[in-house]
Design a protein around this motif. Structure first.
Motif, PDB file in Angstrom:
ATOM      1  N   LEU A  71       0.781  -1.213  -0.053  1.00  0.00           N
ATOM      2  CA  LEU A  71      -0.057   0.108   0.052  1.00  0.00           C
ATOM      3  C   LEU A  71       0.653   1.384  -0.088  1.00  0.00           C
ATOM      4  O   LEU A  71       0.547   2.146  -0.766  1.00  0.00           O
ATOM      5  N   THR A  86       3.022   2.834  -6.387  1.00  0.00           N
ATOM      6  CA  THR A  86       2.590   3.888  -6.993  1.00  0.00           C
ATOM      7  C   THR A  86       1.287   3.861  -7.718  1.00  0.00           C
ATOM      8  O   THR A  86       0.349   4.757  -7.619  1.00  0.00           O
ATOM      9  N   PHE A 122      -1.133   2.043  -7.748  1.00  0.00           N
ATOM     10  CA  PHE A 122      -2.306   1.036  -6.905  1.00  0.00           C
ATOM     11  C   PHE A 122      -3.558   0.977  -7.729  1.00  0.00           C
ATOM     12  O   PHE A 122      -4.160   2.098  -8.164  1.00  0.00           O
ATOM     13  N   MET A 143      -7.153   5.771  -4.537  1.00  0.00           N
ATOM     14  CA  MET A 143      -7.090   6.246  -3.165  1.00  0.00           C
ATOM     15  C   MET A 143      -6.113   7.312  -3.177  1.00  0.00           C
ATOM     16  O   MET A 143      -5.109   7.391  -3.947  1.00  0.00           O
ATOM     17  N   THR A 172      -2.972   9.528  -2.058  1.00  0.00           N
ATOM     18  CA  THR A 172      -1.503   9.223  -1.505  1.00  0.00           C
ATOM     19  C   THR A 172      -1.516   9.105   0.193  1.00  0.00           C
ATOM     20  O   THR A 172      -1.090   8.185   0.755  1.00  0.00           O
ATOM     21  N   TYR A 227      -4.046   8.835   2.259  1.00  0.00           N
ATOM     22  CA  TYR A 227      -4.653   7.740   2.575  1.00  0.00           C
ATOM     23  C   TYR A 227      -3.990   6.239   2.646  1.00  0.00           C
ATOM     24  O   TYR A 227      -4.057   5.455   3.414  1.00  0.00           O
ATOM     25  N   ARG A 228      -3.352   6.072   1.420  1.00  0.00           N
ATOM     26  CA  ARG A 228      -2.663   4.868   1.351  1.00  0.00           C
ATOM     27  C   ARG A 228      -1.593   4.683   2.080  1.00  0.00           C
ATOM     28  O   ARG A 228      -1.486   3.583   2.639  1.00  0.00           O
ATOM     29  N   GLY A 235      -1.354   1.727   5.022  1.00  0.00           N
ATOM     30  CA  GLY A 235      -0.428   0.984   5.084  1.00  0.00           C
ATOM     31  C   GLY A 235       0.480   0.924   6.470  1.00  0.00           C
ATOM     32  O   GLY A 235       0.828  -0.100   6.927  1.00  0.00           O
TER      33      GLY A 235
END
Length: 77
Positions: free
Chosen positions: A37, A41, A43, A47, A49, A51-52, A56
Motif C-alpha cells: 500500500l 504508486t 495502486f 486512493m 496518497t 490515505y494509502r 499501510g
C-alpha cells in the motif's frame, strides 16, 4: 537470548507451535500488505496518497502489535 528462545520453543506443545507459526505468518502478511500500500504508486484502487500511506502504516503497526502481544503471552506462560 537465542538459546532461551529455542529452549522455550522446544517446550511448546504442537498447538502452541502452530499458533506461533500462524502469528508469524500473519505478521508477514500485514507487513507485506502495508508495504504494498505504501510503495506501489500505481495502486489499482483509487486512493489519495496520504490515505494509502496512512492505511499501510496502520497495517504495519497492527501486525507488529499482534506479534508483540503473541510473544508477550508466550513469555508469561
Amino acid at each position: 537470548m537465542i538459546k532461551h528462545i529455542l529452549t522455550n520453543y522446544k517446550k511448546k506443545s504442537l498447538k502452541e507451535r502452530f499458533l506461533l507459526f500462524i502469528g508469524v505468518l500473519f505478521l508477514m502478511i500485514y507487513l507485506t500488505l502495508g508495504s504494498i500500500l505504501i510503495f506501489w504508486t500505481t495502486f489499482p484502487i483509487r486512493m489519495e496518497t496520504k490515505y494509502r500511506i496512512a492505511l499501510g502504516s496502520l497495517l504495519i503497526v497492527y501486525g507488529t502489535f499482534r506479534f508483540w502481544r503473541l510473544l508477550k503471552t508466550d513469555s508469561d506462560d
